[in-house]
Design a protein around this motif. Structure first.
Motif, PDB file in Angstrom:
ATOM      1  N   GLN A  14       3.270  11.207  -0.046  1.00 35.45           N
ATOM      2  CA  GLN A  14       2.718   9.850  -0.040  1.00 35.45           C
ATOM      3  C   GLN A  14       1.191   9.913  -0.184  1.00 35.45           C
ATOM      4  O   GLN A  14       0.550  10.843   0.299  1.00 35.45           O
ATOM      5  CB  GLN A  14       3.047   9.147   1.287  1.00 35.45           C
ATOM      6  CG  GLN A  14       4.475   8.696   1.434  1.00 35.45           C
ATOM      7  CD  GLN A  14       4.715   8.066   2.800  1.00 35.45           C
ATOM      8  OE1 GLN A  14       4.059   8.419   3.769  1.00 35.45           O
ATOM      9  NE2 GLN A  14       5.664   7.143   2.870  1.00 35.45           N
ATOM     10  N   PRO A  15       0.583   8.914  -0.855  1.00 33.59           N
ATOM     11  CA  PRO A  15      -0.877   8.874  -0.930  1.00 33.59           C
ATOM     12  C   PRO A  15      -1.480   8.824   0.476  1.00 33.59           C
ATOM     13  O   PRO A  15      -0.987   8.100   1.347  1.00 33.59           O
ATOM     14  CB  PRO A  15      -1.158   7.574  -1.695  1.00 33.59           C
ATOM     15  CG  PRO A  15       0.090   7.307  -2.457  1.00 33.59           C
ATOM     16  CD  PRO A  15       1.211   7.810  -1.599  1.00 33.59           C
ATOM     17  N   VAL A  23      -3.445   7.986   5.985  1.00 34.72           N
ATOM     18  CA  VAL A  23      -4.600   7.105   6.109  1.00 34.72           C
ATOM     19  C   VAL A  23      -4.617   6.113   4.960  1.00 34.72           C
ATOM     20  O   VAL A  23      -3.996   6.336   3.916  1.00 34.72           O
ATOM     21  CB  VAL A  23      -5.928   7.902   6.134  1.00 34.72           C
ATOM     22  CG1 VAL A  23      -5.989   8.839   7.327  1.00 34.72           C
ATOM     23  CG2 VAL A  23      -6.123   8.675   4.823  1.00 34.72           C
ATOM     24  N   ASP A  24      -5.344   5.000   5.165  1.00 31.80           N
ATOM     25  CA  ASP A  24      -5.490   4.029   4.081  1.00 31.80           C
ATOM     26  C   ASP A  24      -6.693   4.394   3.217  1.00 31.80           C
ATOM     27  O   ASP A  24      -7.298   5.471   3.385  1.00 31.80           O
ATOM     28  CB  ASP A  24      -5.600   2.606   4.651  1.00 31.80           C
ATOM     29  CG  ASP A  24      -6.823   2.406   5.534  1.00 31.80           C
ATOM     30  OD1 ASP A  24      -7.755   3.262   5.510  1.00 31.80           O
ATOM     31  OD2 ASP A  24      -6.875   1.399   6.259  1.00 31.80           O
ATOM     32  N   ARG A  76      -8.730   5.095   7.426  1.00 33.54           N
ATOM     33  CA  ARG A  76      -8.231   4.712   8.746  1.00 33.54           C
ATOM     34  C   ARG A  76      -6.792   5.187   8.910  1.00 33.54           C
ATOM     35  O   ARG A  76      -5.982   5.058   7.986  1.00 33.54           O
ATOM     36  CB  ARG A  76      -8.323   3.206   8.942  1.00 33.54           C
ATOM     37  CG  ARG A  76      -9.752   2.679   8.937  1.00 33.54           C
ATOM     38  CD  ARG A  76      -9.798   1.174   9.001  1.00 33.54           C
ATOM     39  NE  ARG A  76      -9.092   0.555   7.883  1.00 33.54           N
ATOM     40  CZ  ARG A  76      -9.209  -0.716   7.541  1.00 33.54           C
ATOM     41  NH1 ARG A  76     -10.011  -1.528   8.239  1.00 33.54           N
ATOM     42  NH2 ARG A  76      -8.538  -1.216   6.521  1.00 33.54           N
ATOM     43  N   LEU A  77      -6.495   5.689  10.079  1.00 31.46           N
ATOM     44  CA  LEU A  77      -5.168   6.202  10.352  1.00 31.46           C
ATOM     45  C   LEU A  77      -4.164   5.054  10.432  1.00 31.46           C
ATOM     46  O   LEU A  77      -4.364   4.092  11.178  1.00 31.46           O
ATOM     47  CB  LEU A  77      -5.182   6.986  11.665  1.00 31.46           C
ATOM     48  CG  LEU A  77      -4.040   7.960  11.900  1.00 31.46           C
ATOM     49  CD1 LEU A  77      -4.056   9.074  10.856  1.00 31.46           C
ATOM     50  CD2 LEU A  77      -4.138   8.559  13.299  1.00 31.46           C
ATOM     51  N   VAL A  78      -3.072   5.139   9.672  1.00 26.78           N
ATOM     52  CA  VAL A  78      -2.060   4.076   9.679  1.00 26.78           C
ATOM     53  C   VAL A  78      -0.690   4.572  10.121  1.00 26.78           C
ATOM     54  O   VAL A  78       0.166   3.758  10.497  1.00 26.78           O
ATOM     55  CB  VAL A  78      -1.942   3.411   8.294  1.00 26.78           C
ATOM     56  CG1 VAL A  78      -3.234   2.710   7.921  1.00 26.78           C
ATOM     57  CG2 VAL A  78      -1.553   4.433   7.220  1.00 26.78           C
ATOM     58  N   LEU A 118      -8.837   3.330  13.773  1.00 22.81           N
ATOM     59  CA  LEU A 118      -9.920   4.310  13.722  1.00 22.81           C
ATOM     60  C   LEU A 118      -9.823   5.159  12.450  1.00 22.81           C
ATOM     61  O   LEU A 118      -8.720   5.419  11.947  1.00 22.81           O
ATOM     62  CB  LEU A 118      -9.853   5.229  14.942  1.00 22.81           C
ATOM     63  CG  LEU A 118      -9.986   4.572  16.315  1.00 22.81           C
ATOM     64  CD1 LEU A 118      -9.892   5.630  17.412  1.00 22.81           C
ATOM     65  CD2 LEU A 118     -11.297   3.804  16.425  1.00 22.81           C
ATOM     66  N   ARG A 119     -10.983   5.594  11.968  1.00 20.07           N
ATOM     67  CA  ARG A 119     -11.001   6.542  10.861  1.00 20.07           C
ATOM     68  C   ARG A 119     -10.540   7.892  11.386  1.00 20.07           C
ATOM     69  O   ARG A 119     -11.020   8.380  12.405  1.00 20.07           O
ATOM     70  CB  ARG A 119     -12.392   6.648  10.241  1.00 20.07           C
ATOM     71  CG  ARG A 119     -12.860   5.382   9.529  1.00 20.07           C
ATOM     72  CD  ARG A 119     -14.201   5.590   8.827  1.00 20.07           C
ATOM     73  NE  ARG A 119     -14.089   6.519   7.703  1.00 20.07           N
ATOM     74  CZ  ARG A 119     -14.572   7.764   7.701  1.00 20.07           C
ATOM     75  NH1 ARG A 119     -15.192   8.244   8.765  1.00 20.07           N
ATOM     76  NH2 ARG A 119     -14.437   8.534   6.642  1.00 20.07           N
TER      77      ARG A 119
END
Length: 486
Positions: free
Chosen positions: A374-375, A402-403, A407-409, A433-434
């Protein structure tokens, strides 16, 4: 309002009911909780507590059998099923006082034993009947939970030569089943299959999908399937139950069997069949339809982000509102709904919900399911986690996503203590958060959480490797060099 009339009437004494009731009472509200059986609900009596006690016994058996690889010879392992269940029941008995009517009374909650039904309104207030006693409450919180779902399989409700169990009745016998079929490859099915196999039962796990834990990272489902097979579980994927007859479960390939269709046997012996095929909300017989409380087709109560139903003054939380059926979600959402009800607040239900399957290896996740490729994904295998190497448990991994802004998703952790590893990731996802920013926090070493932190370190180094960052660093290093040469 009469002295006995509560500000909040809570229907159901499981996790959602208890947390909602005590939250409202702590805010100064008069609270009555009605429970028709025993306070504590599914989590205490038939879910979280007994299942984790069973898993602890199973882990002890597995550890003893595997001790030789560490140079420790434990000898033959013998399991006494009756004593295992004694341990399970002792764990339940130790926790039960925390959820007892006496403990709730000490926190300001009046507990009534009986069956509650909403029967109408008196002005803005709601009228309930509790076994003939009328209560008039300012607000109502529905927390009636859910029950194991029995699929529409011929013979399941009239099993004949087979004994049909669910997560609620597994604990009733004098010992552990010697041979059984588990129907369903979700969290409950996987946990119980592995535990009973480790404790000596012959187990067949039947799952209609192409993999176990279908809602999680595919690699996580594969890891659990491999572990179950190593523990002796016969895992049948792409198979669905056709009929229970004559002590056997008749099978057929499911629509999702694919290439596995030829591997599905016609039947398997099923002296005991444990059904772990989901849960159905308990919303019938409470008087909801008459008050205008909307229900989904599954029976789940429809609620908004605040916990309100479609009927004024009626709130709901926990399993009765439908999946996810998690104890921690039930508690958080019930507290939000109860305080909104009695204080007029507008707090919102949880949106970041961590989840854990307590197999070995554990599977823990937060956010959407991850998948390799996944990206924005990054995977750190346990062969790069020193604690896992020392323990000989390099089969796990941590995968993050991350997006576009870093940022962590989403996080998936697979391995020992994955549920604990997930805690930091859940906080980061919730606070948006990043991921790279987490590398600057000092982490204890060596722990299984190193996999998550190593991912953050990698993300930080990657951000420093961008062309703009490298130019900025080159300028900074050059300026510093010239200053030192003066």
């Amino acid at each position: 309002m009469a002295e006995r009339d509560p500000d909040l009437l809570v229907v159901g004494g499981g996790t959602a009911g208890i947390v909602g009731a005590t939250s409202a009472a702590s805010a100064g509200a008069r609270v009555v909780l009605v429970e028709r059986a025993a306070t504590g609900g599914e989590c205490l009596w038939t879910g979280c507590v007994p299942s984790k006690a069973l898993l602890a016994a199973a882990a002890a058996a597995a550890a003893a059998r595997g001790a030789a690889r560490y140079g420790v010879d434990a000898g033959p392992v013998s399991v006494d099923g009756a004593r295992v269940l004694e341990h399970v029941r002792a764990a339940v008995a130790a926790v039960a006082p925390v959820d007892s009517p006496e403990a709730l009374g000490a926190q300001g909650v009046r507990v009534l034993s009986g069956t509650a039904r909403l029967v109408g309104r008196r002005g803005r207030r709601l009228v309930a009947d509790v076994d003939g006693q009328r209560l008039v409450a300012g607000q109502v919180l529905l927390a009636t939970g859910a029950a194991p779902l029995l699929p529409d399989v011929p013979g399941l409700r009239q099993p004949g030569a087979s004994r049909v169990l669910t997560s609620e009745t597994l604990w009733d016998g004098p010992g552990l089943p010697g041979e059984l079929v588990v129907l369903g490859g979700g969290g409950v099915g996987c946990e119980v299959s592995q535990a009973l196999a480790r404790l000596g039962s012959r187990v067949v796990l039947v799952e209609r999908g192409e993999r176990l834990l279908s809602g999680e990272d595919p690699q996580a489902g594969e890891a659990v399937a491999d572990a179950l097979r190593a523990d002796g579980v016969r895992v049948l994927l792409g198979a669905e139950a056709a009929e229970l007859r004559g002590g056997h479960l008749l099978l057929r390939p499911s629509a999702r069997a694919g290439r596995r269709a030829q591997q599905v046997p016609a039947s398997v012996p099923a002296p005991v069949l444990l059904v772990a095929a989901g849960r159905a909300p308990r919303s019938r017989g409470v008087g909801l339809e008459e008050l205008g409380v909307a229900l989904e087709q599954s029976g789940a109560v429809v609620v908004d982000a605040l916990g309100r139903t479609t009927a004024p003054g009626v709130w709901a939380a926990g399993d009765v509102t439908g999946p996810p059926f998690w104890t921690h979600t039930a508690g958080v959402d019930a507290s939000v709904a109860a305080l909104n009800a009695v204080l007029g607040l507008r707090r919102r239900r949880a949106t970041t919900v961590p989840r854990v399957v307590f197999t070995d290896p554990e599977v823990a996740a937060v956010g959407p399911a991850t998948a390799a490729g996944q990206p924005g994904t990054r995977t750190v295998g346990h062969d790069h986690v020193d604690r896992a190497v020392a323990d000989g448990r390099t089969d796990g991994f941590v995968r993050t996503r991350v997006d576009r802004r870093g940022r962590l998703v989403a996080v998936t952790a697979v391995g020992p203590r994955a549920g604990e590893v997930l805690a930091e990731g859940a906080l980061a996802v919730d606070r948006r958060l990043r991921f790279a920013s987490l590398f600057s926090t000092t982490h204890a070493y060596p722990t299984y959480a190193d996999g998550f932190w190593n991912g953050a370190v990698g993300a930080a180094r990657e951000s420093l490797g961008s062309p703009a960052a490298r130019r900025a660093l080159a300028v900074a290093v050059g300026l510093r060099r010239r200053w030192l040469q003066r």
